[in-house]
Every structure is written in C-alpha cells, then in structure tokens.
Design a protein around this motif. Structure first.
Motif, PDB file in Angstrom:
ATOM      1  N   VAL A  87      37.389   2.884 -17.420  1.00 38.17           N
ATOM      2  CA  VAL A  87      36.820   3.384 -16.160  1.00 38.17           C
ATOM      3  C   VAL A  87      35.599   2.554 -15.784  1.00 38.17           C
ATOM      4  O   VAL A  87      35.405   2.198 -14.614  1.00 38.17           O
ATOM      5  N   ALA A  88      34.782   2.204 -16.770  1.00 34.26           N
ATOM      6  CA  ALA A  88      33.592   1.389 -16.500  1.00 34.26           C
ATOM      7  C   ALA A  88      33.985   0.005 -15.984  1.00 34.26           C
ATOM      8  O   ALA A  88      33.352  -0.519 -15.059  1.00 34.26           O
ATOM      9  N   LEU A  89      35.028  -0.598 -16.563  1.00 34.76           N
ATOM     10  CA  LEU A  89      35.485  -1.910 -16.096  1.00 34.76           C
ATOM     11  C   LEU A  89      35.998  -1.849 -14.654  1.00 34.76           C
ATOM     12  O   LEU A  89      35.673  -2.716 -13.831  1.00 34.76           O
ATOM     13  N   VAL A  90      36.801  -0.849 -14.358  1.00 33.52           N
ATOM     14  CA  VAL A  90      37.331  -0.705 -12.996  1.00 33.52           C
ATOM     15  C   VAL A  90      36.179  -0.466 -12.014  1.00 33.52           C
ATOM     16  O   VAL A  90      36.131  -1.057 -10.934  1.00 33.52           O
ATOM     17  N   THR A  91      35.229   0.381 -12.402  1.00 29.17           N
ATOM     18  CA  THR A  91      34.071   0.659 -11.545  1.00 29.17           C
ATOM     19  C   THR A  91      33.249  -0.604 -11.326  1.00 29.17           C
ATOM     20  O   THR A  91      32.829  -0.902 -10.200  1.00 29.17           O
ATOM     21  N   ALA A  92      33.030  -1.363 -12.377  1.00 25.16           N
ATOM     22  CA  ALA A  92      32.260  -2.606 -12.253  1.00 25.16           C
ATOM     23  C   ALA A  92      32.990  -3.604 -11.358  1.00 25.16           C
ATOM     24  O   ALA A  92      32.368  -4.275 -10.522  1.00 25.16           O
ATOM     25  N   PHE A  93      34.312  -3.703 -11.515  1.00 30.13           N
ATOM     26  CA  PHE A  93      35.096  -4.621 -10.699  1.00 30.13           C
ATOM     27  C   PHE A  93      34.929  -4.293  -9.211  1.00 30.13           C
ATOM     28  O   PHE A  93      34.636  -5.162  -8.393  1.00 30.13           O
ATOM     29  N   PHE A  94      35.112  -3.028  -8.859  1.00 30.80           N
ATOM     30  CA  PHE A  94      34.968  -2.641  -7.454  1.00 30.80           C
ATOM     31  C   PHE A  94      33.509  -2.665  -7.012  1.00 30.80           C
ATOM     32  O   PHE A  94      33.210  -2.922  -5.852  1.00 30.80           O
ATOM     33  N   GLY A  95      32.599  -2.404  -7.934  1.00 26.90           N
ATOM     34  CA  GLY A  95      31.173  -2.433  -7.611  1.00 26.90           C
ATOM     35  C   GLY A  95      30.691  -3.817  -7.211  1.00 26.90           C
ATOM     36  O   GLY A  95      29.778  -3.962  -6.397  1.00 26.90           O
ATOM     37  N   VAL A  96      31.310  -4.856  -7.787  1.00 25.95           N
ATOM     38  CA  VAL A  96      30.940  -6.231  -7.438  1.00 25.95           C
ATOM     39  C   VAL A  96      31.253  -6.505  -5.965  1.00 25.95           C
ATOM     40  O   VAL A  96      30.512  -7.196  -5.274  1.00 25.95           O
ATOM     41  N   PHE A  97      32.332  -5.946  -5.470  1.00 22.51           N
ATOM     42  CA  PHE A  97      32.750  -6.201  -4.090  1.00 22.51           C
ATOM     43  C   PHE A  97      32.159  -5.211  -3.084  1.00 22.51           C
ATOM     44  O   PHE A  97      32.238  -5.435  -1.878  1.00 22.51           O
ATOM     45  N   ALA A  98      31.573  -4.139  -3.553  1.00 21.98           N
ATOM     46  CA  ALA A  98      31.031  -3.109  -2.654  1.00 21.98           C
ATOM     47  C   ALA A  98      29.990  -3.645  -1.667  1.00 21.98           C
ATOM     48  O   ALA A  98      30.018  -3.270  -0.491  1.00 21.98           O
ATOM     49  N   PRO A  99      29.071  -4.523  -2.081  1.00 24.01           N
ATOM     50  CA  PRO A  99      28.082  -5.014  -1.104  1.00 24.01           C
ATOM     51  C   PRO A  99      28.699  -5.831   0.037  1.00 24.01           C
ATOM     52  O   PRO A  99      28.081  -6.017   1.076  1.00 24.01           O
ATOM     53  N   ARG A 100      29.900  -6.310  -0.154  1.00 18.42           N
ATOM     54  CA  ARG A 100      30.552  -7.121   0.878  1.00 18.42           C
ATOM     55  C   ARG A 100      31.270  -6.277   1.929  1.00 18.42           C
ATOM     56  O   ARG A 100      31.763  -6.807   2.911  1.00 18.42           O
ATOM     57  N   ILE A 101      31.334  -4.986   1.710  1.00 16.81           N
ATOM     58  CA  ILE A 101      32.003  -4.107   2.672  1.00 16.81           C
ATOM     59  C   ILE A 101      31.135  -3.983   3.910  1.00 16.81           C
ATOM     60  O   ILE A 101      29.938  -3.746   3.824  1.00 16.81           O
ATOM     61  N   GLU A 102      31.747  -4.166   5.069  1.00 15.93           N
ATOM     62  CA  GLU A 102      31.032  -4.052   6.334  1.00 15.93           C
ATOM     63  C   GLU A 102      31.586  -2.885   7.134  1.00 15.93           C
ATOM     64  O   GLU A 102      32.794  -2.669   7.170  1.00 15.93           O
ATOM     65  N   PHE A 103      30.688  -2.169   7.752  1.00 14.17           N
ATOM     66  CA  PHE A 103      31.081  -1.098   8.652  1.00 14.17           C
ATOM     67  C   PHE A 103      30.731  -1.535  10.059  1.00 14.17           C
ATOM     68  O   PHE A 103      29.566  -1.751  10.377  1.00 14.17           O
ATOM     69  N   LEU A 104      31.735  -1.697  10.886  1.00 15.89           N
ATOM     70  CA  LEU A 104      31.498  -2.087  12.272  1.00 15.89           C
ATOM     71  C   LEU A 104      31.385  -0.822  13.113  1.00 15.89           C
ATOM     72  O   LEU A 104      32.364  -0.116  13.316  1.00 15.89           O
ATOM     73  N   THR A 105      30.179  -0.550  13.552  1.00 15.01           N
ATOM     74  CA  THR A 105      29.978   0.615  14.405  1.00 15.01           C
ATOM     75  C   THR A 105      29.744   0.204  15.850  1.00 15.01           C
ATOM     76  O   THR A 105      29.709   1.050  16.725  1.00 15.01           O
ATOM     77  N   ASP A 106      29.582  -1.073  16.087  1.00 13.04           N
ATOM     78  CA  ASP A 106      29.363  -1.571  17.441  1.00 13.04           C
ATOM     79  C   ASP A 106      30.725  -1.794  18.094  1.00 13.04           C
ATOM     80  O   ASP A 106      31.460  -2.713  17.735  1.00 13.04           O
ATOM     81  N   MET A 107      31.033  -0.949  19.057  1.00 15.85           N
ATOM     82  CA  MET A 107      32.337  -1.028  19.712  1.00 15.85           C
ATOM     83  C   MET A 107      32.557  -2.375  20.403  1.00 15.85           C
ATOM     84  O   MET A 107      33.684  -2.837  20.512  1.00 15.85           O
ATOM     85  N   GLU A 108      31.485  -2.995  20.854  1.00 15.33           N
ATOM     86  CA  GLU A 108      31.621  -4.268  21.563  1.00 15.33           C
ATOM     87  C   GLU A 108      32.268  -5.335  20.685  1.00 15.33           C
ATOM     88  O   GLU A 108      33.014  -6.171  21.173  1.00 15.33           O
ATOM     89  N   LYS A 109      31.968  -5.311  19.397  1.00 14.77           N
ATOM     90  CA  LYS A 109      32.526  -6.315  18.492  1.00 14.77           C
ATOM     91  C   LYS A 109      34.014  -6.091  18.244  1.00 14.77           C
ATOM     92  O   LYS A 109      34.699  -6.972  17.766  1.00 14.77           O
ATOM     93  N   MET A 110      34.494  -4.907  18.573  1.00 20.15           N
ATOM     94  CA  MET A 110      35.903  -4.591  18.361  1.00 20.15           C
ATOM     95  C   MET A 110      36.748  -4.851  19.607  1.00 20.15           C
ATOM     96  O   MET A 110      37.961  -4.752  19.558  1.00 20.15           O
ATOM     97  N   LEU A 111      36.096  -5.162  20.716  1.00 22.06           N
ATOM     98  CA  LEU A 111      36.813  -5.380  21.967  1.00 22.06           C
ATOM     99  C   LEU A 111      37.222  -6.841  22.107  1.00 22.06           C
ATOM    100  O   LEU A 111      36.501  -7.736  21.672  1.00 22.06           O
ATOM    101  N   PRO A 112      38.356  -7.094  22.737  1.00 24.72           N
ATOM    102  CA  PRO A 112      38.782  -8.484  22.941  1.00 24.72           C
ATOM    103  C   PRO A 112      37.865  -9.180  23.952  1.00 24.72           C
ATOM    104  O   PRO A 112      37.789  -8.767  25.106  1.00 24.72           O
TER     105      PRO A 112
END
Length: 160
Positions: free
Chosen positions: A20-45
């Motif tokens: 469980v610690a290995l799996v958590t560490a694996f996903f934890g390494v990539f967690a800071p790279r997750i982006e949340f786009l809340t600006d609708m303008e960036k989602m528009l063509p």
C-alpha cells in the motif's frame, strides 16, 4: 478465494502495508502534476467566432461576470430614435423586476443610470431622462446627454 486472500492479508500485514505504501508513493509522485482547470475560457475552442467575440467584449468592458444586452442599429441607422429608446426603457424595467426578485444583482442601463450635470449653482445627479422618451425632443435630449457623459460614452453608448 476471498477467504484465502483475507487469510494471506492477515498473516502478512507488513507485506500488505509495504505494498500500500509503494502504491501510495507511486501515485503521490504524480499528484503535484495534476491540474484542475476551473477557468472556462481555457476549455473553449479559441477559433470559434462566438468565443472570439466574447474575448473582444471582455476586453472592451472588463468583466465576464456580467451579462450585457446590446442594442445595435441597422446599417446606416441609429439607436437614438423613439422606437428603440422606448424598447431600451422597457427592457430595463423588465430587468429591474428580475433584480427586485433577487434574480439579478444589479441592472445598469443608460435608461436607469444617474449622470452628473452641472448648473450655474449646483451639481445635479439624476437619470438622463426621468421617464421613457415620448417625443423626438426627448430623443434629442437623451442623445446629447448620453454622448456627453463620460461614464456612458464608449462603454454603454457608442457614438457610431
């Protein structure tokens, strides 16, 4: 199968916690790279003409949290005529009713905005016209005041 897995987990807690610690560490390494786009303008063509017009409007008026209803005259015409100004006042009244019902926060229109006018003895604050225009003379007064008021000209009222 489930009982066998449960027994193995119970007999090897260190291995389970390590896994469980290995799996958590694996996903934890990539967690800071997750982006949340809340600006609708960036989602528009960006190549969509409606989106481009929205950007122009936002650049001109400086807000995207405001809804603006615009009136335009036909080619070669003007909005400064009795029929159009009566419509402007009627639309403003309808929006003010929505404001009274708490469906809108604020209604700003050349029909209801106060302007400051200087007289020989005082500054007078009040609407362009206290009532919807009824005559061509009212239209002329509205046009003159609207185009001479710096708070309206270029934002709420365009000369062309």
């Amino acid at each position: 199968m489930i009982r066998r897995t449960a027994r193995w987990i119970a007999r090897h807690p260190i291995w389970v916690l390590g896994g469980v610690a290995l799996v958590t560490a694996f996903f934890g390494v990539f967690a800071p790279r997750i982006e949340f786009l809340t600006d609708m303008e960036k989602m528009l063509p960006q190549d969509n003409p409606v989106v481009q017009r929205f950007e122009e409007t936002k650049d001109t008026f400086g807000s995207q949290s405001m809804v603006m209803v615009a009136m335009a005259a036909p080619e070669g015409g003007t909005v400064f005529n009795l029929e159009t100004l009566k419509k402007l006042y009627a639309i403003t009244v309808e929006f003010e009713e929505l404001e009274d019902e708490k469906l809108l926060e604020d209604v700003m229109s050349p029909a209801n905005m106060d302007i400051v006018q200087g007289t020989a003895t005082a500054l007078v604050v009040g609407p362009i016209l206290p009532h919807p225009p009824e005559t061509e003379e009212d239209v002329a007064v509205f046009r003159e005041k609207a185009l001479s008021e710096r708070m309206l000209k270029g934002t709420f009222v365009l000369e062309d």
